[in-house]
Design a protein around this motif. Structure first.
Motif, PDB file in Angstrom:
ATOM      1  N   ARG A  17       0.799  -1.222   0.000  1.00 43.89           N
ATOM      2  CA  ARG A  17       0.000   0.000   0.000  1.00 43.89           C
ATOM      3  C   ARG A  17       0.840   1.285   0.000  1.00 43.89           C
ATOM      4  O   ARG A  17       0.300   2.366   0.183  1.00 43.89           O
ATOM      5  N   TYR A  18       2.126   1.175  -0.214  1.00 45.93           N
ATOM      6  CA  TYR A  18       2.965   2.365  -0.357  1.00 45.93           C
ATOM      7  C   TYR A  18       3.798   2.252  -1.625  1.00 45.93           C
ATOM      8  O   TYR A  18       4.241   1.150  -1.994  1.00 45.93           O
TER       9      TYR A  18
ATOM     10  N   ARG B 162      -3.898   5.459   1.294  1.00 46.78           N
ATOM     11  CA  ARG B 162      -2.883   6.093   2.151  1.00 46.78           C
ATOM     12  C   ARG B 162      -2.388   7.408   1.541  1.00 46.78           C
ATOM     13  O   ARG B 162      -1.192   7.724   1.581  1.00 46.78           O
ATOM     14  N   GLY B 163      -3.310   8.160   0.939  1.00 45.97           N
ATOM     15  CA  GLY B 163      -2.942   9.384   0.245  1.00 45.97           C
ATOM     16  C   GLY B 163      -2.855   9.142  -1.249  1.00 45.97           C
ATOM     17  O   GLY B 163      -2.779   8.011  -1.709  1.00 45.97           O
ATOM     18  N   LYS B 164      -2.875  10.185  -2.026  1.00 46.57           N
ATOM     19  CA  LYS B 164      -2.794  10.071  -3.486  1.00 46.57           C
ATOM     20  C   LYS B 164      -1.324  10.065  -3.874  1.00 46.57           C
ATOM     21  O   LYS B 164      -0.689  11.108  -4.024  1.00 46.57           O
ATOM     22  N   GLN B 165      -0.793   8.871  -4.071  1.00 47.13           N
ATOM     23  CA  GLN B 165       0.649   8.689  -4.227  1.00 47.13           C
ATOM     24  C   GLN B 165       1.062   8.593  -5.694  1.00 47.13           C
ATOM     25  O   GLN B 165       0.340   8.018  -6.513  1.00 47.13           O
ATOM     26  N   GLN B 166       2.246   9.093  -5.983  1.00 38.81           N
ATOM     27  CA  GLN B 166       2.880   8.932  -7.293  1.00 38.81           C
ATOM     28  C   GLN B 166       4.350   8.558  -7.089  1.00 38.81           C
ATOM     29  O   GLN B 166       4.957   8.954  -6.090  1.00 38.81           O
TER      30      GLN B 166
ATOM     31  N   TYR C 208       9.147  10.308  -5.320  1.00 36.83           N
ATOM     32  CA  TYR C 208       7.905   9.948  -4.638  1.00 36.83           C
ATOM     33  C   TYR C 208       7.188  11.224  -4.223  1.00 36.83           C
ATOM     34  O   TYR C 208       7.818  12.179  -3.749  1.00 36.83           O
ATOM     35  N   ARG C 209       5.851  11.233  -4.411  1.00 34.73           N
ATOM     36  CA  ARG C 209       5.068  12.405  -4.045  1.00 34.73           C
ATOM     37  C   ARG C 209       3.662  11.998  -3.625  1.00 34.73           C
ATOM     38  O   ARG C 209       3.107  11.036  -4.145  1.00 34.73           O
ATOM     39  N   LYS C 210       3.109  12.751  -2.670  1.00 32.83           N
ATOM     40  CA  LYS C 210       1.719  12.586  -2.257  1.00 32.83           C
ATOM     41  C   LYS C 210       0.922  13.839  -2.589  1.00 32.83           C
ATOM     42  O   LYS C 210       1.442  14.954  -2.516  1.00 32.83           O
ATOM     43  N   ASN C 211      -0.346  13.607  -2.986  1.00 29.33           N
ATOM     44  CA  ASN C 211      -1.319  14.702  -3.159  1.00 29.33           C
ATOM     45  C   ASN C 211      -1.000  15.669  -4.288  1.00 29.33           C
ATOM     46  O   ASN C 211      -1.221  16.881  -4.174  1.00 29.33           O
ATOM     47  N   GLY C 212      -0.496  15.157  -5.396  1.00 31.91           N
ATOM     48  CA  GLY C 212      -0.324  15.959  -6.593  1.00 31.91           C
ATOM     49  C   GLY C 212       0.527  17.188  -6.375  1.00 31.91           C
ATOM     50  O   GLY C 212       1.540  17.150  -5.661  1.00 31.91           O
ATOM     51  N   LEU C 213       0.113  18.300  -6.977  1.00 32.16           N
ATOM     52  CA  LEU C 213       0.904  19.537  -6.893  1.00 32.16           C
ATOM     53  C   LEU C 213       0.868  20.159  -5.508  1.00 32.16           C
ATOM     54  O   LEU C 213       1.648  21.073  -5.218  1.00 32.16           O
TER      55      LEU C 213
END
Length: 508
Positions: free
Chosen positions: A341-342, A420-424, A434-439
């Motif tokens: 999940r990460y 677990r957040g909007k991950q990329q 790695y980034r969470k929550n877009g911009l």
């Protein structure tokens, strides 16, 4: 003037003719062997962390305790991939990427969910089994065949399997002794798995007190059933000289209701006093799975088709330890950061072992970055079919054939995930972003060659690389009614919100 031939010169002429003829035949056979379409058996396990694969040597306790002699053999005689990745960080979207050939930014499923995502499922383009069938393969699927959530029988049949045996969702398959299963779309009963016969075998929730083992002569263990039917399929198609593709989607070592972890016997783990009951059953599941891998290898060798059969073994995402109540006995991902999940390495880097005697060099190691959605173009390539625009992956057949110079290279791999957040995440060369929550989020940057545990954020030191990674994150994200990234997707208006459950009034 007539030429005179002595017996010696005549013998030499005949010998030369024989050698020339033999050379032509040998060359022809060699060319035919190169063009022979290999059978492919793809075994995908469920939450089997890379640290718990003993031959990867990432956790000393796993190496000491977990017994997987047949996986050890595949690794010894085959190739170990060190940069293999799951389609995503949890089973549904990971298997969606594998089955549809789409990376997570284009896939229909980007988080676990019981319901199909809007009207976009199933997709209109050919799915994994159909691509394999078009490439000339007889196709079979076993086990956890849903590409996300709960499916209808016709949907799984529509994936392109000539024969399939398994489940319609990611929930009913959690029982290794189910009362029923689906075969080619028809529900069939497993009479030995009647609840009254299996009474007392389920481990009580959040406890280590009893259960987990089904008595001898009772019950049908699905892992054994899959292997039985897979071997039947192998024999049948070998007899008619038809190349075959098998997708064996094992549930091992996934636990959880309705039936949870149950095994035919403890496979020798009852002697480990330091393990809890759940840990013993968990390890036994792995060893029973390994035994069935061994049965499949034996069947292939007994039929004499091992030199024309590829076996690939992997897992659908990173490790999950809740099935044995999160004890600290095992390091399921070794030193990798986080877990299922990460989109850190612990959630998506997976084991991948490939075995192809006579073609793959024994004991070899491969650092080619590859993801599970590469399977679809690999199947097409193996059958000399074109890799189409619908496929986001690359074929790894050149690597499997030992023709690294012909291997298509990719600039990067991309993921996005909505739990677990909007991950990329982006993997590009030695770099991982790695980034969470877009911009609205901040991009982290890691050098995986020196920091496999992703502990040192180098984003401030390499702004140009961060900029390139963020460009990729925006480029590879396809706008979707359900999967939306802040600052990248326009805000939707008039979208019905999920209703909040009303709180129950306490009784007076």
């Amino acid at each position: 003037m007539k030429l005179k031939f002595t017996k010696l010169s005549h013998s030499r002429s005949m010998l030369g003719l024989f050698i020339s003829t033999f050379a032509v035949i040998s060359f022809s056979n060699s060319v035919m062997a190169e063009k022979t379409q290999p059978n492919i058996i793809y075994i995908n396990t469920d939450d089997w962390g890379i640290g718990k694969v003993p031959c990867y040597e990432m956790d000393e306790v796993s190496q000491k305790i977990i017994k997987t002699p047949n996986l050890d053999r595949l690794r010894k005689e085959g190739m170990k991939f060190t940069r293999a990745y799951a389609g995503n960080a949890v089973c549904g979207p990971s298997r969606c990427s594998l089955m549809s050939g789409k990376h997570p930014g284009n896939a229909a499923w980007r988080a676990n969910s019981k319901e199909p995502p809007v009207e976009l499922w199933p997709p209109k383009h050919p799915m994994l089994g159909s691509v394999a069938r078009d490439a000339g393969y007889a196709t079979a699927g076993f086990g956890k065949l849903s590409a996300g959530g709960s499916e209808k029988p016709k949907t799984i049949t529509g994936y392109g399997f000539d024969y399939w045996l398994g489940f319609l969702s990611h929930f009913d398959c959690r029982d290794y002794y189910p009362h029923h299963i689906y075969e080619n779309g028809q529900q069939i009963e497993l009479p030995k798995n009647r609840p009254d016969l299996l009474e007392g075998t389920i481990i009580p929730s959040n406890k280590n007190t009893s259960g987990g083992v089904v008595p001898p002569g009772v019950g049908t263990f699905t892992e054994n059933l899959y292997a039985d039917k897979a071997i039947e399929f192998i024999k049948k198609n070998t007899e008619i000289k038809k190349p075959f593709f098998i997708y064996l989607a094992s549930t091992v070592p996934h636990g959880g209701m309705p039936g949870g972890m149950r095994v035919p016997d403890m496979a020798g783990y009852d002697k480990y006093e330091e393990l809890t009951l759940r840990e013993k059953v968990y390890c036994a599941l792995m060893t029973h799975h390994d035994r069935n891998v061994g049965r499949i290898i034996d069947a292939v060798e007994q039929l004499g088709i091992q030199n024309n059969t590829i076996i690939m073994w992997t897992s659908d995402n990173g490790d999950e330890d809740s099935y044995y109540l999160k004890t600290d006995t095992f390091k399921g991902n070794g030193s990798l950061r986080m877990y299922k999940r990460y989109l850190y390495e612990g959630g998506i880097r997976v084991p991948l072992i490939a075995w192809w005697p006579g073609t793959i060099e024994a004991g070899s190691v491969c650092d080619l970055p590859t993801a599970q959605y590469d399977l679809m173009p690999t199947l097409a390539d193996a059958g000399a079919k074109a890799i189409t625009e619908e496929m986001d992956g690359i074929s790894i057949m050149p690597t499997l054939r030992g023709e690294g110079e012909k291997q298509t290279k990719r600039e990067y791999l991309y993921w996005e995930f909505y739990e677990r957040g909007k991950q990329q995440a982006v993997h590009m060369g030695k770099w991982k972003a790695y980034r969470k929550n877009g911009l609205k989020g901040k991009t982290e940057l890691f050098d995986l060659t020196t920091d496999i545990s992703e502990e040192k954020n180098l984003a401030g030191k390499y702004p140009e690389i961060v900029k390139r990674m963020e460009e990729i994150m925006e480029k590879e994200h396809t706008t979707h009614p359900r999967w939306r990234l802040p600052g990248i997707d326009p805000e939707l208006k008039d979208v019905p919100q999920k209703r909040k459950r009303a709180k129950k009034k306490k009784k007076a």
